[in-house]
Design a protein around this motif. Structure first.
Motif, PDB file in Angstrom:
ATOM      1  N   ALA A  76     -53.238  45.140  21.496  1.00 60.69           N
ATOM      2  CA  ALA A  76     -52.793  44.015  20.787  1.00 60.69           C
ATOM      3  C   ALA A  76     -52.365  42.988  21.586  1.00 60.69           C
ATOM      4  O   ALA A  76     -52.837  41.861  21.523  1.00 60.69           O
ATOM      5  CB  ALA A  76     -51.360  44.564  20.026  1.00 60.69           C
ATOM      6  N   ARG A  77     -52.010  43.191  22.885  1.00 61.96           N
ATOM      7  CA  ARG A  77     -51.579  42.202  23.868  1.00 61.96           C
ATOM      8  C   ARG A  77     -52.920  41.632  24.468  1.00 61.96           C
ATOM      9  O   ARG A  77     -52.881  40.357  24.735  1.00 61.96           O
ATOM     10  CB  ARG A  77     -50.667  42.502  24.876  1.00 61.96           C
ATOM     11  N   ASP A 148     -49.642  40.994   0.691  1.00 61.83           N
ATOM     12  CA  ASP A 148     -48.262  40.395   0.707  1.00 61.83           C
ATOM     13  C   ASP A 148     -47.435  41.041   1.881  1.00 61.83           C
ATOM     14  O   ASP A 148     -47.799  41.973   2.466  1.00 61.83           O
ATOM     15  CB  ASP A 148     -47.632  40.573  -0.820  1.00 61.83           C
ATOM     16  N   VAL A 149     -46.216  40.561   2.087  1.00 66.49           N
ATOM     17  CA  VAL A 149     -45.554  40.756   3.543  1.00 66.49           C
ATOM     18  C   VAL A 149     -45.006  42.018   2.975  1.00 66.49           C
ATOM     19  O   VAL A 149     -45.093  43.079   4.137  1.00 66.49           O
ATOM     20  CB  VAL A 149     -44.084  39.769   3.332  1.00 66.49           C
ATOM     21  N   GLN A 150     -44.687  42.546   1.940  1.00 65.34           N
ATOM     22  CA  GLN A 150     -44.007  43.951   1.930  1.00 65.34           C
ATOM     23  C   GLN A 150     -45.132  44.930   1.835  1.00 65.34           C
ATOM     24  O   GLN A 150     -45.156  45.986   2.714  1.00 65.34           O
ATOM     25  CB  GLN A 150     -43.499  44.206   0.269  1.00 65.34           C
ATOM     26  N   SER A 151     -46.411  44.802   1.531  1.00 62.09           N
ATOM     27  CA  SER A 151     -47.641  45.711   1.504  1.00 62.09           C
ATOM     28  C   SER A 151     -48.067  45.698   2.918  1.00 62.09           C
ATOM     29  O   SER A 151     -48.144  46.897   3.167  1.00 62.09           O
ATOM     30  CB  SER A 151     -48.532  45.034   0.518  1.00 62.09           C
ATOM     31  N   LEU A 152     -48.164  44.704   3.628  1.00 60.10           N
ATOM     32  CA  LEU A 152     -48.254  44.750   5.043  1.00 60.10           C
ATOM     33  C   LEU A 152     -47.429  45.463   5.854  1.00 60.10           C
ATOM     34  O   LEU A 152     -48.039  46.076   6.937  1.00 60.10           O
ATOM     35  CB  LEU A 152     -48.614  43.473   5.516  1.00 60.10           C
ATOM     36  N   LEU A 153     -46.373  45.206   5.774  1.00 58.56           N
ATOM     37  CA  LEU A 153     -45.043  46.068   6.474  1.00 58.56           C
ATOM     38  C   LEU A 153     -45.173  47.500   6.201  1.00 58.56           C
ATOM     39  O   LEU A 153     -45.033  48.409   7.151  1.00 58.56           O
ATOM     40  CB  LEU A 153     -43.905  45.512   5.959  1.00 58.56           C
ATOM     41  N   LEU A 154     -45.341  47.874   4.800  1.00 57.03           N
ATOM     42  CA  LEU A 154     -45.535  49.330   4.441  1.00 57.03           C
ATOM     43  C   LEU A 154     -46.613  50.091   5.073  1.00 57.03           C
ATOM     44  O   LEU A 154     -46.875  51.282   5.118  1.00 57.03           O
ATOM     45  CB  LEU A 154     -45.157  49.461   3.115  1.00 57.03           C
ATOM     46  N   ALA A 155     -47.717  49.308   4.956  1.00 59.01           N
ATOM     47  CA  ALA A 155     -48.982  49.845   4.904  1.00 59.01           C
ATOM     48  C   ALA A 155     -50.135  48.993   5.278  1.00 59.01           C
ATOM     49  O   ALA A 155     -51.048  48.344   4.398  1.00 59.01           O
ATOM     50  CB  ALA A 155     -49.731  50.836   3.965  1.00 59.01           C
ATOM     51  N   ASN A 156     -50.480  48.568   6.365  1.00 63.24           N
ATOM     52  CA  ASN A 156     -51.096  47.357   6.774  1.00 63.24           C
ATOM     53  C   ASN A 156     -52.549  47.651   6.358  1.00 63.24           C
ATOM     54  O   ASN A 156     -52.996  48.641   6.873  1.00 63.24           O
ATOM     55  CB  ASN A 156     -50.980  47.087   8.317  1.00 63.24           C
ATOM     56  N   ASP A 157     -53.361  46.943   5.400  1.00 59.48           N
ATOM     57  CA  ASP A 157     -54.504  47.328   5.116  1.00 59.48           C
ATOM     58  C   ASP A 157     -55.634  46.150   5.744  1.00 59.48           C
ATOM     59  O   ASP A 157     -56.917  46.269   5.523  1.00 59.48           O
ATOM     60  CB  ASP A 157     -54.932  47.263   3.645  1.00 59.48           C
ATOM     61  N   ILE A 158     -55.348  45.440   6.749  1.00 63.51           N
ATOM     62  CA  ILE A 158     -56.026  44.786   7.358  1.00 63.51           C
ATOM     63  C   ILE A 158     -56.739  45.105   8.773  1.00 63.51           C
ATOM     64  O   ILE A 158     -55.755  45.586   9.798  1.00 63.51           O
ATOM     65  CB  ILE A 158     -55.484  43.232   7.680  1.00 63.51           C
ATOM     66  N   THR A 159     -57.866  45.448   8.622  1.00 65.19           N
ATOM     67  CA  THR A 159     -58.449  45.852   9.872  1.00 65.19           C
ATOM     68  C   THR A 159     -59.173  45.091  10.979  1.00 65.19           C
ATOM     69  O   THR A 159     -59.691  44.256  10.542  1.00 65.19           O
ATOM     70  CB  THR A 159     -59.659  47.104   9.422  1.00 65.19           C
ATOM     71  N   GLY A 160     -58.523  45.035  12.090  1.00 67.87           N
ATOM     72  CA  GLY A 160     -58.621  43.988  13.138  1.00 67.87           C
ATOM     73  C   GLY A 160     -60.064  43.602  13.303  1.00 67.87           C
ATOM     74  O   GLY A 160     -60.569  42.322  13.187  1.00 67.87           O
ATOM     75  N   GLU A 171     -53.492  28.267  16.246  1.00 65.87           N
ATOM     76  CA  GLU A 171     -52.454  27.304  16.807  1.00 65.87           C
ATOM     77  C   GLU A 171     -51.205  27.842  16.325  1.00 65.87           C
ATOM     78  O   GLU A 171     -50.214  27.982  17.288  1.00 65.87           O
ATOM     79  CB  GLU A 171     -52.736  26.077  16.107  1.00 65.87           C
ATOM     80  N   LEU A 172     -50.928  28.632  15.093  1.00 66.27           N
ATOM     81  CA  LEU A 172     -49.818  28.922  14.751  1.00 66.27           C
ATOM     82  C   LEU A 172     -49.266  30.240  15.843  1.00 66.27           C
ATOM     83  O   LEU A 172     -47.897  30.604  15.856  1.00 66.27           O
ATOM     84  CB  LEU A 172     -49.639  29.694  13.247  1.00 66.27           C
ATOM     85  N   VAL A 173     -50.125  31.193  16.288  1.00 72.32           N
ATOM     86  CA  VAL A 173     -49.809  32.083  16.947  1.00 72.32           C
ATOM     87  C   VAL A 173     -50.060  32.499  18.213  1.00 72.32           C
ATOM     88  O   VAL A 173     -49.889  33.390  19.046  1.00 72.32           O
ATOM     89  CB  VAL A 173     -50.575  33.745  16.010  1.00 72.32           C
ATOM     90  N   ARG A 174     -50.522  31.378  18.878  1.00 70.71           N
ATOM     91  CA  ARG A 174     -51.035  31.266  20.176  1.00 70.71           C
ATOM     92  C   ARG A 174     -50.006  31.542  20.984  1.00 70.71           C
ATOM     93  O   ARG A 174     -50.399  32.172  22.314  1.00 70.71           O
ATOM     94  CB  ARG A 174     -51.750  30.091  20.631  1.00 70.71           C
ATOM     95  N   MET A 182     -49.554  45.874  15.860  1.00 74.35           N
ATOM     96  CA  MET A 182     -50.894  45.474  16.147  1.00 74.35           C
ATOM     97  C   MET A 182     -51.200  44.050  15.744  1.00 74.35           C
ATOM     98  O   MET A 182     -50.617  43.565  14.928  1.00 74.35           O
ATOM     99  CB  MET A 182     -51.982  46.445  15.512  1.00 74.35           C
ATOM    100  N   HIS A 183     -52.147  43.446  16.530  1.00 78.62           N
ATOM    101  CA  HIS A 183     -52.617  41.873  16.246  1.00 78.62           C
ATOM    102  C   HIS A 183     -53.178  41.754  15.070  1.00 78.62           C
ATOM    103  O   HIS A 183     -52.839  40.696  14.233  1.00 78.62           O
ATOM    104  CB  HIS A 183     -53.668  41.681  17.381  1.00 78.62           C
ATOM    105  N   ASP A 184     -53.749  42.802  14.136  1.00 79.00           N
ATOM    106  CA  ASP A 184     -54.321  42.485  12.849  1.00 79.00           C
ATOM    107  C   ASP A 184     -53.018  42.222  11.699  1.00 79.00           C
ATOM    108  O   ASP A 184     -52.985  41.485  10.888  1.00 79.00           O
ATOM    109  CB  ASP A 184     -55.261  43.438  12.481  1.00 79.00           C
ATOM    110  N   MET A 185     -52.280  43.404  12.009  1.00 78.91           N
ATOM    111  CA  MET A 185     -51.042  43.301  11.161  1.00 78.91           C
ATOM    112  C   MET A 185     -50.168  41.989  11.251  1.00 78.91           C
ATOM    113  O   MET A 185     -49.724  41.182  10.317  1.00 78.91           O
ATOM    114  CB  MET A 185     -50.168  44.331  11.439  1.00 78.91           C
ATOM    115  N   TRP A 186     -50.068  41.539  12.584  1.00 75.62           N
ATOM    116  CA  TRP A 186     -49.259  40.444  12.978  1.00 75.62           C
ATOM    117  C   TRP A 186     -50.060  39.085  12.513  1.00 75.62           C
ATOM    118  O   TRP A 186     -49.438  38.032  11.710  1.00 75.62           O
ATOM    119  CB  TRP A 186     -49.103  40.184  14.393  1.00 75.62           C
ATOM    120  N   LEU A 187     -51.376  39.001  12.720  1.00 71.62           N
ATOM    121  CA  LEU A 187     -52.045  37.848  12.097  1.00 71.62           C
ATOM    122  C   LEU A 187     -51.800  37.705  10.768  1.00 71.62           C
ATOM    123  O   LEU A 187     -51.863  36.672   9.842  1.00 71.62           O
ATOM    124  CB  LEU A 187     -53.336  38.026  12.506  1.00 71.62           C
TER     125      LEU A 187
END
Length: 312
Positions: A76-77, A148-160, A171-174, A182-187
């Motif tokens: 992630a870092r 949505d925020v709740q779904s990503l917090l409970l079960a992140n479905d975004i694969t980096g 620019e928002l997250v730099r 993990m970075h995918d969940m945060w993004l």
């Protein structure tokens, strides 16, 4: 003729000698060619770096971001550090051991172009699961995405390794190198909160499953049941709690009253009794997208609650 958008592909490597040459060659074979592959090695002790240097001699689009005193940051870092150091129109994230289908960049970029580019945007795609020899195990991993925020917090479905973001999200997250997940969940969370997330349900990669995966997937129902009180599931619950706390602390004023209650309920897991947590989950309608998935979450929470209290 319109100038092609500059695409940065970010790859963090760690002891990836077994598969990295094949993966980089699938990137070199992409139908969209205006890309640069930026690689940060996270302290490999095998031949990963020497393989990268050999490939650099054959393609100037491959760049090794060498550091005088490399430090192992974890994926992630490491990815977020690469993101902060790189300038481009769009950014993709690549794992060292997958296999990109030839039109991955082109198809993902086509979806991205349909979004308002003044907003922070993220596009992610479906994937096919494959074994270590790239024999396909599951053709379609997720036909539907719940972003949505709740779904990503409970079960992140975004694969980096399927993700593309635009410059505005970067620019928002730099400055966000120290993140609780993990970075995918945060993004994904930042894009949902301040911009847009789009999903392409067509697979764009073969997601290789092998014994060295940092984050892997399983389709076996029996295997999933056996992991209910595993260290990995405990870690996922801890991640949910810490991420909810971070969102409340940094961006609490951004959310509606109902959203803040959801975040507060998740942030206080482990701080209040299990019966009270379960009651608040029901009252605030913190559910997954099926009865079975919700029941599974409640069971995992119940089995691991004492550990959650001691680890946070």
């Amino acid at each position: 003729m319109k100038k092609a958008e500059d695409v940065a592909i970010l790859m963090s490597t760690f002891n990836g000698a077994d598969y990295i040459e094949q993966q980089i060659n699938t990137i070199r074979a992409q139908s969209y060619t205006a890309w640069t592959l930026y690689i940060r090695d996270d302290g490999s002790t095998d031949t990963t770096v020497s393989l990268i240097r050999q490939l650099m001699l054959t393609d100037q689009r491959i760049v090794l971001c060498a550091e005088p005193n490399p430090v192992n940051l974890g994926p992630a870092r490491s990815f977020m550090t690469l993101l902060a150091q790189t300038e481009a129109d769009y950014y993709l994230f690549a794992d060292q051991d997958d296999f990109w289908l030839p039109d991955k960049i082109e198809k993902t970029l086509n979806v991205m172009r349909r979004l308002n580019q003044h907003d922070p945007n993220l596009v992610h795609t479906n994937l096919s699961l494959a074994d270590k020899d790239l024999n396909v195990l599951v053709t379609s991993f997720n036909d539907v995405a719940y972003d949505d925020v709740q779904s990503l917090l409970l079960a992140n479905d975004i694969t980096g390794c399927t993700v593309m973001i635009n410059r505005q999200l970067r620019e928002l997250v730099r400055q966000d190198c120290d993140i609780p997940c993990m970075h995918d969940m945060w993004l994904g969370l930042r894009a949902v909160m301040f911009g847009n997330v789009a999903y392409l349900k067509e697979p764009t990669i073969l997601y290789r499953q092998h014994g060295s995966n940092v984050v892997g997937s399983t389709t076996s129902k029996v295997a999933k049941v056996r992991t209910f009180n595993s260290p990995a599931e405990k870690e996922r619950l801890v991640t949910t709690v810490l991420t909810a706390r971070t969102l409340l602390k940094r961006y609490g004023n951004h959310f509606s009253a109902a959203e803040r209650q959801t975040l507060l309920t998740l942030a206080q897991l482990g701080q209040v009794s299990l019966p009270r947590s379960l009651w608040r989950i029901k009252r605030n309608r913190i559910y997954k997208h099926s009865f079975l998935a919700t029941a599974s979450f409640i069971l995992k929470l119940t089995l691991n609650y004492s550990s959650l209290k001691s680890n946070i």
